[in-house]
Design a protein around this motif. Structure first.
Motif, PDB file in Angstrom:
ATOM      1  N   THR A   1       9.665   1.971  12.509  1.00  0.00           N
ATOM      2  CA  THR A   1       9.421   2.213  11.090  1.00  0.00           C
ATOM      3  C   THR A   1      10.758   2.213  10.363  1.00  0.00           C
ATOM      4  O   THR A   1      11.703   2.878  10.796  1.00  0.00           O
ATOM      5  CB  THR A   1       8.719   3.577  10.890  1.00  0.00           C
ATOM      6  N   SER A   2      10.841   1.476   9.269  1.00  0.00           N
ATOM      7  CA  SER A   2      12.074   1.435   8.479  1.00  0.00           C
ATOM      8  C   SER A   2      12.235   2.713   7.672  1.00  0.00           C
ATOM      9  O   SER A   2      11.286   3.466   7.479  1.00  0.00           O
ATOM     10  CB  SER A   2      12.054   0.227   7.538  1.00  0.00           C
ATOM     11  N   ARG A   3      13.442   2.925   7.194  1.00  0.00           N
ATOM     12  CA  ARG A   3      13.741   4.143   6.441  1.00  0.00           C
ATOM     13  C   ARG A   3      12.794   4.287   5.251  1.00  0.00           C
ATOM     14  O   ARG A   3      12.124   5.292   5.087  1.00  0.00           O
ATOM     15  CB  ARG A   3      15.192   4.106   5.977  1.00  0.00           C
ATOM     16  N   ASN A   4      12.769   3.315   4.352  1.00  0.00           N
ATOM     17  CA  ASN A   4      11.805   3.232   3.254  1.00  0.00           C
ATOM     18  C   ASN A   4      10.906   2.053   3.597  1.00  0.00           C
ATOM     19  O   ASN A   4      11.235   0.912   3.297  1.00  0.00           O
ATOM     20  CB  ASN A   4      12.503   2.997   1.917  1.00  0.00           C
ATOM     21  N   HIS A   5       9.808   2.316   4.269  1.00  0.00           N
ATOM     22  CA  HIS A   5       8.999   1.252   4.868  1.00  0.00           C
ATOM     23  C   HIS A   5       7.974   0.680   3.886  1.00  0.00           C
ATOM     24  O   HIS A   5       7.932  -0.527   3.664  1.00  0.00           O
ATOM     25  CB  HIS A   5       8.288   1.791   6.116  1.00  0.00           C
ATOM     26  N   ALA A   6       7.123   1.533   3.328  1.00  0.00           N
ATOM     27  CA  ALA A   6       6.044   1.072   2.450  1.00  0.00           C
ATOM     28  C   ALA A   6       5.637   2.198   1.515  1.00  0.00           C
ATOM     29  O   ALA A   6       6.003   3.353   1.717  1.00  0.00           O
ATOM     30  CB  ALA A   6       4.844   0.631   3.288  1.00  0.00           C
ATOM     31  N   ALA A   7       4.862   1.850   0.501  1.00  0.00           N
ATOM     32  CA  ALA A   7       4.339   2.856  -0.428  1.00  0.00           C
ATOM     33  C   ALA A   7       2.866   2.587  -0.673  1.00  0.00           C
ATOM     34  O   ALA A   7       2.424   1.440  -0.676  1.00  0.00           O
ATOM     35  CB  ALA A   7       5.097   2.827  -1.742  1.00  0.00           C
ATOM     36  N   ILE A   8       2.130   3.672  -0.857  1.00  0.00           N
ATOM     37  CA  ILE A   8       0.714   3.596  -1.203  1.00  0.00           C
ATOM     38  C   ILE A   8       0.532   4.360  -2.507  1.00  0.00           C
ATOM     39  O   ILE A   8       1.063   5.458  -2.662  1.00  0.00           O
ATOM     40  CB  ILE A   8      -0.165   4.211  -0.100  1.00  0.00           C
ATOM     41  N   SER A   9      -0.198   3.752  -3.439  1.00  0.00           N
ATOM     42  CA  SER A   9      -0.451   4.388  -4.730  1.00  0.00           C
ATOM     43  C   SER A   9      -1.900   4.208  -5.131  1.00  0.00           C
ATOM     44  O   SER A   9      -2.567   3.260  -4.703  1.00  0.00           O
ATOM     45  CB  SER A   9       0.434   3.774  -5.819  1.00  0.00           C
ATOM     46  N   ILE A  10      -2.362   5.123  -5.978  1.00  0.00           N
ATOM     47  CA  ILE A  10      -3.690   5.032  -6.569  1.00  0.00           C
ATOM     48  C   ILE A  10      -3.450   4.813  -8.056  1.00  0.00           C
ATOM     49  O   ILE A  10      -2.827   5.652  -8.716  1.00  0.00           O
ATOM     50  CB  ILE A  10      -4.493   6.329  -6.342  1.00  0.00           C
ATOM     51  N   ASP A  11      -3.901   3.670  -8.587  1.00  0.00           N
ATOM     52  CA  ASP A  11      -3.624   3.396  -9.993  1.00  0.00           C
ATOM     53  C   ASP A  11      -4.537   4.186 -10.916  1.00  0.00           C
ATOM     54  O   ASP A  11      -5.416   4.925 -10.470  1.00  0.00           O
ATOM     55  CB  ASP A  11      -3.643   1.897 -10.292  1.00  0.00           C
ATOM     56  N   GLN A  12      -4.328   4.028 -12.211  1.00  0.00           N
ATOM     57  CA  GLN A  12      -5.067   4.817 -13.192  1.00  0.00           C
ATOM     58  C   GLN A  12      -6.554   4.519 -13.211  1.00  0.00           C
ATOM     59  O   GLN A  12      -7.341   5.293 -13.748  1.00  0.00           O
ATOM     60  CB  GLN A  12      -4.454   4.658 -14.574  1.00  0.00           C
ATOM     61  N   ASN A  13      -6.980   3.412 -12.583  1.00  0.00           N
ATOM     62  CA  ASN A  13      -8.404   3.087 -12.483  1.00  0.00           C
ATOM     63  C   ASN A  13      -9.005   3.524 -11.153  1.00  0.00           C
ATOM     64  O   ASN A  13     -10.147   3.201 -10.855  1.00  0.00           O
ATOM     65  CB  ASN A  13      -8.613   1.586 -12.683  1.00  0.00           C
ATOM     66  N   GLY A  14      -8.209   4.200 -10.323  1.00  0.00           N
ATOM     67  CA  GLY A  14      -8.696   4.678  -9.032  1.00  0.00           C
ATOM     68  C   GLY A  14      -8.588   3.660  -7.908  1.00  0.00           C
ATOM     69  O   GLY A  14      -9.081   3.888  -6.813  1.00  0.00           O
ATOM     70  N   VAL A  15      -7.933   2.527  -8.156  1.00  0.00           N
ATOM     71  CA  VAL A  15      -7.765   1.485  -7.143  1.00  0.00           C
ATOM     72  C   VAL A  15      -6.550   1.822  -6.275  1.00  0.00           C
ATOM     73  O   VAL A  15      -5.497   2.208  -6.784  1.00  0.00           O
ATOM     74  CB  VAL A  15      -7.597   0.093  -7.799  1.00  0.00           C
TER      75      VAL A  15
END
Length: 173
Positions: free
Chosen positions: A108-122
């Protein structure tokens, strides 16, 4: 499920923050390369064009998800924009958080990935130029998340971050 191949773990000394003394020339070159190109371990100073930007999620999400790794027993709650990594940056935008991925195999890299929930719930996932990639697995088919390109994500799903497998599920409220 069929075994999905993945690259071997990097040698000690590959990452700039590895506690290694006496790194050989190959290790120094690899470390310098990783830092110079800013992909695997370089600091990400500008979050504005990523799924961690405050403009991406301007209000609190209505859903909560969990990532669970059966091998390590780790569970990560995704209740806001979340940066995932081996040693993620503590300097994330306001309203986001950083979560350390337990990774005994060091893929796993130091800053590997990001997960977000947008304002529409996606739900969205984005790879931050990790060395060993981020993948979504559905029906035995693995799809790579392209570096710097947010990709829509549906739960339930299996995510491979480096060589760590996480089950993504939506929590019931």
């Amino acid at each position: 499920m069929a075994t999905i191949p993945y690259p071997p773990a990097p040698e000690l000394g590959w990452y700039a923050d590895d506690p290694v003394t006496g790194v050989g020339a190959a290790g120094q070159a690899a470390t310098a390369g990783a830092t110079a190109k800013g992909s695997a371990d370089g600091d990400i100073e500008d979050w504005d064009s990523t799924v961690l930007s405050s403009s991406f999620t301007t209000k609190a999400p209505q859903k909560v998800y969990t990532l669970h790794n059966d091998s390590t027993g780790q569970t990560i709650v995704i209740d806001k924009s979340t940066l995932l990594g081996r040693k993620p940056s503590a300097d994330v935008p306001e309203g986001a958080k950083a979560e350390k991925v337990e990774d005994p195999t060091r893929t796993t890299s130091r800053n590997h990935a990001a997960i977000s929930i947008d304002q529409n719930g996606v739900l969205w996932i984005e790879d931050y130029g990790s060395l060993n990639g981020t993948y979504i697995i559905r029906d035995g088919q693995e799809t790579q998340v392209v570096k710097g390109t947010p990709q829509e994500l549906d739960a339930p799903a299996t995510l491979r971050i480096g060589d760590q497998f996480f089950q993504l599920t939506e929590q019931q409220r």
